[in-house]
Design an enzyme around this catalytic site. Structure first.
Site, PDB file in Angstrom:
ATOM      1  N   GLU A   1       0.850  -1.188   0.000  1.00 35.91           N
ATOM      2  CA  GLU A   1       0.000   0.000   0.000  1.00 35.91           C
ATOM      3  C   GLU A   1       0.888   1.241   0.000  1.00 35.91           C
ATOM      4  OE1 GLU A   1      -3.696   1.963   2.586  1.00 35.91           O
ATOM      5  OE2 GLU A   1      -2.796   0.082   3.240  1.00 35.91           O
TER       6      GLU A   1
ATOM      7  N   ASN B   1      -6.673   1.522   2.892  1.00 32.07           N
ATOM      8  CA  ASN B   1      -7.375   2.791   3.104  1.00 32.07           C
ATOM      9  C   ASN B   1      -6.963   3.854   2.080  1.00 32.07           C
ATOM     10  OD1 ASN B   1      -8.460   1.505   5.311  1.00 32.07           O
ATOM     11  ND2 ASN B   1      -7.240   2.584   6.824  1.00 32.07           N
TER      12      ASN B   1
ATOM     13  N   ASN C   1     -12.245  -0.935  -0.665  1.00 31.14           N
ATOM     14  CA  ASN C   1     -11.535  -1.434   0.526  1.00 31.14           C
ATOM     15  C   ASN C   1     -12.299  -1.056   1.790  1.00 31.14           C
ATOM     16  OD1 ASN C   1      -8.985  -2.302   2.083  1.00 31.14           O
ATOM     17  ND2 ASN C   1      -9.344  -0.220   2.815  1.00 31.14           N
ATOM     18  N   GLU C   2     -12.564  -2.033   2.640  1.00 29.37           N
ATOM     19  CA  GLU C   2     -13.122  -1.801   3.989  1.00 29.37           C
ATOM     20  C   GLU C   2     -14.213  -0.729   4.000  1.00 29.37           C
ATOM     21  OE1 GLU C   2      -9.956  -1.236   6.842  1.00 29.37           O
ATOM     22  OE2 GLU C   2      -9.237  -3.279   6.591  1.00 29.37           O
TER      23      GLU C   2
ATOM     24  N   TYR D   1      -6.518  -8.603  12.062  1.00 32.74           N
ATOM     25  CA  TYR D   1      -5.200  -8.441  12.693  1.00 32.74           C
ATOM     26  C   TYR D   1      -5.316  -8.843  14.158  1.00 32.74           C
ATOM     27  CZ  TYR D   1      -4.168  -5.547   8.590  1.00 32.74           C
ATOM     28  OH  TYR D   1      -3.994  -5.090   7.294  1.00 32.74           O
TER      29      TYR D   1
ATOM     30  N   GLU E   1      -6.284  -9.221   3.903  1.00 34.14           N
ATOM     31  CA  GLU E   1      -5.432  -8.537   4.891  1.00 34.14           C
ATOM     32  C   GLU E   1      -5.411  -9.400   6.138  1.00 34.14           C
ATOM     33  OE1 GLU E   1      -5.828  -4.379   5.925  1.00 34.14           O
ATOM     34  OE2 GLU E   1      -6.530  -3.882   3.912  1.00 34.14           O
TER      35      GLU E   1
ATOM     36  N   GLN F   1       1.703  -6.199   5.666  1.00 35.30           N
ATOM     37  CA  GLN F   1       2.049  -5.993   4.269  1.00 35.30           C
ATOM     38  C   GLN F   1       3.405  -6.643   3.962  1.00 35.30           C
ATOM     39  OE1 GLN F   1       1.395  -1.935   3.007  1.00 35.30           O
ATOM     40  NE2 GLN F   1      -0.559  -1.828   4.040  1.00 35.30           N
TER      41      GLN F   1
END
Length: 504
Positions: free
Chosen positions: A30, A75, A175-176, A247, A295, A352
């Site tokens: 990212e 993001n 994304n999200e 996460y 992710e 990442q």
């Protein structure tokens, strides 16, 4: 001295879960922190190629054999104008990047990243901006990347020196979008409508692309799993995958509980599968929705440091977790979890790849080095290709603060039919005792043990650094095979890779 903890497994080549899709060993780059600038790209570095990309980093990425890399966010993508990152670099705008409050110089964009990914042997999973933008920008990007020529956007690409289309196959629809922190955050209904219409336009340009619909940002979101049910009501027939993000951290320093968090991940996967299958039944659909866990990682070490970073700088050191040995054990268990769900989890991205919550770290104009989590990721990517088998497991168990009946043995088995090889991945979660493991492999006649690789350390908090790597694997494991039974002592709190192959 207490008796060793025991665990038994029966492995039979007939008990198959599914073929492992190699893309579960994907990663993510990212435009965040030093992932791009100072990570993969640093023109002033002594190893950099003619395009400014660090060759030392390239070699480490190649070593991991990463099959697919998600780009450009995250993001970041929800405020990104992709047009800013193409064409002559000198005329590209410097933009305020709102997701991470930095300045984006746009020196690296779509074409540069695609070439770099090709150099390291990876496909690109491209995300489109469904935050501040939508159908128009998404379809134009597909045309720019994938259409051969003879149209405005494809000819613009050719004028930028890229004659042949990139043919990017996999695309994320935003994304999200469930997250209130996301620029252009949507309700489930709003996102579902925008995603299905964007998908329709993108597919009209290139019918061969595959699409990932946004799932929940984590299993702790208050809208989970209602978000999945509502959005899939719209996107079920156009999307090929739904995304999952998760996460974990060890904020309360409870290692026994921390190492069980892969059970939470397992529950997350089960819940998403159930929700997908409910929508399938509701729609009387013949299609089975697959999962893209695009992710996942450990992320908590850098939280406090990130609060102190001043806004509006270029590539500050954000999200630079320094991983310890226990983090590597959990990462191993998370990879094991994917293998056990090989029938539905077809893609996954360790988030990442470089510097930002990453297995690979760099010093600006200095060396690149491997974090503790590099090793389980490396072993799984290298040896976890083939058919995921379903072993019958009997292991002693323990309870922790958040979990009950946690098996001390966490394991997955992969059979590579072509190479006549069998790999057992195993984590011993016991913090003070070795684990006595027996594995019945009698259906694999004529096999022998090739090696037993172990990642272990007396200090759970041991880390690697540019000065030296304290946590590295060794091949001194003690697995032995006799009369079709593998016997091994797995050291306390250890990651193990036991490899067998047919004697020729």
């Amino acid at each position: 001295m207490a008796a060793a903890v025991k665990a038994k497994m029966i492995v039979d080549k007939s008990f198959r879960i599914a073929e492992v899709d190699k893309r579960i060993y994907g990663s993510f780059v990212e435009h965040l922190g030093r992932a791009v600038y100072g990570g993969i790209y640093e023109p002033t570095h002594s190893t950099s190629d003619e395009s400014g990309f660090r060759n030392d980093v390239k070699e480490l990425v190649k070593e991991l054999d990463v099959p697919i890399i998600r780009y450009p966010g995250g993001n970041f993508v929800s405020g990104y104008n992709w047009e800013d990152g193409v064409g002559p670099v000198a005329s590209r705008p410097r933009q305020l990047e709102l997701a991470w409050r930095t300045v984006e110089p746009n020196e690296v964009g779509t074409n540069e990243f695609f070439k770099w990914a090709k150099d390291v042997g990876s496909e690109v999973m491209m995300a489109v901006n469904l935050g501040t933008r939508g159908i128009d920008a998404a379809r134009n990007l597909v045309e720019y990347c994938n259409h051969p020529g003879g149209s405005y956007w494809s000819d613009l690409r050719r004028s930028h020196g890229i004659e042949q289309p990139h043919k990017i196959k996999t695309w994320c629809l935003g994304n999200e979008m469930d997250g209130p922190w996301q620029i252009g955050h949507k309700t489930a209904e709003e996102y579902g409508r925008l995603a299905v219409e964007s998908a329709k336009a993108m597919r009209l340009i290139d019918p061969d692309i595959e699409l990932v619909s946004c799932g929940s940002s984590s299993s702790t979101m208050p809208t989970f799993p209602e978000w999945e049910a509502t959005t899939l009501d719209h996107t079920y027939e156009v999307a090929d995958y739904i995304s999952l993000h998760q996460y974990y951290g060890n904020h309360d320093n409870d290692t026994a509980n921390y190492l069980a968090r892969s059970m939470d991940m397992d529950h997350f996967i089960h819940t998403v599968i159930s929700t997908c299958d409910y929508i399938k039944a509701k729609k009387r659909s013949k299609k089975k929705m697959m999962l893209s866990f695009d992710e996942w990682n450990v992320w908590y070490h850098s939280n406090d440091a990130d609060k102190k970073i001043d806004p509006w700088s270029v590539a500050p050191p954000q999200l630079e977790d320094i991983y310890n040995f226990e983090d590597a054990l959990l990462v191993g268990s998370m990879l094991i979890t994917f293998l056990r769900h090989a029938d539905r989890v077809k893609m996954a991205c360790l988030a990442q790849l470089v510097n930002v919550i990453a297995p690979i770290m760099t010093e600006n104009n200095g060396k690149a080095w491997k974090q503790t989590i590099f090793y389980p990721y490396l072993h799984a990517s290298r040896y976890g290709r083939g058919v995921s088998l379903m072993p019958v497991v009997d292991s002693e168990k323990y309870d922790s603060k958040d979990f009950t009946d946690i098996p001390y043995l966490d394991s997955a088995v992969v059979y590579d039919e072509e190479g006549d090889a069998l790999t057992v991945f195993a984590v011993n979660r016991h913090l003070s005792e070795s684990l006595e493991l027996t594995v019945d492999v009698r259906s694999f006649e004529g096999y022998r043990i090739v090696e037993h690789t172990v990642l272990e350390h007396d200090d759970l908090k041991a880390t690697n650094s540019p000065a030296g790597e304290k946590v590295t694997p060794h091949n001194g494991g003690n697995a032995k095979l006799e009369d079709g039974i593998v016997k091994a002592h797995l050291g306390k709190a250890s990651w193990n890779v036991i490899r067998l192959a047919k004697s020729h």
